[in-house]
Design a protein around this motif. Structure first.
Motif, mmCIF file in Angstrom:
data_model
loop_
_atom_site.group_PDB
_atom_site.id
_atom_site.type_symbol
_atom_site.label_atom_id
_atom_site.label_comp_id
_atom_site.label_asym_id
_atom_site.label_seq_id
_atom_site.Cartn_x
_atom_site.Cartn_y
_atom_site.Cartn_z
ATOM 1 N N GLU A 2 0.829 -1.212 0.000
ATOM 2 C CA GLU A 2 0.000 0.000 0.000
ATOM 3 C C GLU A 2 0.863 1.262 0.000
ATOM 4 O O GLU A 2 0.382 2.349 -0.307
ATOM 5 C CB GLU A 2 -0.951 -0.001 1.194
ATOM 6 C CG GLU A 2 -2.094 -0.979 1.021
ATOM 7 C CD GLU A 2 -2.955 -1.124 2.260
ATOM 8 O OE1 GLU A 2 -2.655 -0.510 3.307
ATOM 9 O OE2 GLU A 2 -3.947 -1.872 2.179
ATOM 10 N N VAL A 36 -1.199 7.257 -6.085
ATOM 11 C CA VAL A 36 -1.939 6.001 -5.975
ATOM 12 C C VAL A 36 -0.952 4.849 -5.836
ATOM 13 O O VAL A 36 0.063 4.790 -6.511
ATOM 14 C CB VAL A 36 -2.882 5.745 -7.177
ATOM 15 C CG1 VAL A 36 -4.044 6.704 -7.168
ATOM 16 C CG2 VAL A 36 -2.162 5.794 -8.485
ATOM 17 N N ASP A 58 -3.962 0.378 -4.706
ATOM 18 C CA ASP A 58 -5.068 1.225 -5.172
ATOM 19 C C ASP A 58 -5.378 0.975 -6.640
ATOM 20 O O ASP A 58 -6.535 0.957 -7.045
ATOM 21 C CB ASP A 58 -4.731 2.713 -5.026
ATOM 22 C CG ASP A 58 -4.744 3.215 -3.599
ATOM 23 O OD1 ASP A 58 -5.482 2.652 -2.775
ATOM 24 O OD2 ASP A 58 -4.011 4.183 -3.317
ATOM 25 N N GLN A 97 -10.656 4.345 -2.979
ATOM 26 C CA GLN A 97 -9.624 5.236 -2.441
ATOM 27 C C GLN A 97 -8.692 5.715 -3.559
ATOM 28 O O GLN A 97 -8.323 6.886 -3.606
ATOM 29 C CB GLN A 97 -8.810 4.505 -1.374
ATOM 30 C CG GLN A 97 -7.652 5.325 -0.824
ATOM 31 C CD GLN A 97 -6.945 4.604 0.293
ATOM 32 O OE1 GLN A 97 -7.496 4.494 1.376
ATOM 33 N NE2 GLN A 97 -5.742 4.124 0.033
ATOM 34 N N GLY A 98 -8.337 4.824 -4.463
ATOM 35 C CA GLY A 98 -7.485 5.194 -5.590
ATOM 36 C C GLY A 98 -8.156 6.222 -6.479
ATOM 37 O O GLY A 98 -7.523 7.184 -6.940
#
Length: 181
Positions: A33, A43, A47, A112-113
């Motif tokens: 991550e 990103v 992601d 989230q990305g």
């Protein structure tokens, strides 16, 4: 000097293979991550959805990676950064496997990305890879700067092959759009 017995041991070495610990896989996901895409450094590879699987095989961490497209010039750099990050985290000799099937799709980018892309000024992929555009339907591309849907294509080719260049008619700002593929 290395004796023949020692060199035979080096040749037959398992490269640091060990039994998996129950914390290894969650920790590997956490490490990955933090590995950012070199072309869009906000990103992570997680992601983007290019990390397809992490498993423990023959005493080593194995990471299956699907590039965003088979000719992506950043693939080798990404794989190198993944291996380095895992080794720094204590995973000796991680094994990376490049998977080309199924082909990566922008549907794999996490929520989230997508939000990180938008905050960085890149419009995330709109809709999904439904291929509605083949029937003449156009997706509404939202400006990442002001939120307007009054946007236009300037060029199908943006700063990288996976992006198109758009302009917002409301705020007049240009922006990259991460194409649906």
């Amino acid at each position: 000097m290395v004796s023949s017995e020692q060199s035979a041991g080096l040749i037959a070495s398992d490269g640091g293979a060990r039994e998996a610990d129950e914390s290894d896989l969650p920790r590997a996901w956490q490490v990955l991550e933090q590995v950012m895409d070199p072309e869009v450094p906000v990103v992570s590879v997680v992601d983007l959805g290019i990390i397809r699987e992490i498993s423990w095989v023959d005493g080593h961490l194995r990471v299956a990676i699907t590039p965003t497209y088979s000719g992506c010039p950043a693939t080798e750099l990404i794989e190198s950064e993944i291996a380095k990050a895992l080794e720094r985290a204590g995973f000796r000799a991680p094994r990376l496997e490049r998977r080309l099937a199924p082909a990566w799709t922008t549907d794999w980018i996490s929520a989230q990305g997508r939000e990180r892309l938008r905050a960085f000024g890149i419009a995330p992929p709109a809709g999904s890879t439904s291929k509605r555009s083949l029937l003449g339907e156009k997706d509404a591309i939202c400006c990442p700067h002001c939120g307007s849907h009054d946007t236009e294509v300037v060029s199908q080719f943006g700063s990288t092959a996976c992006k198109a260049l758009y302009r917002c008619r409301a705020c007049l700002e240009p922006f990259d759009y991460f194409k649906c593929i």
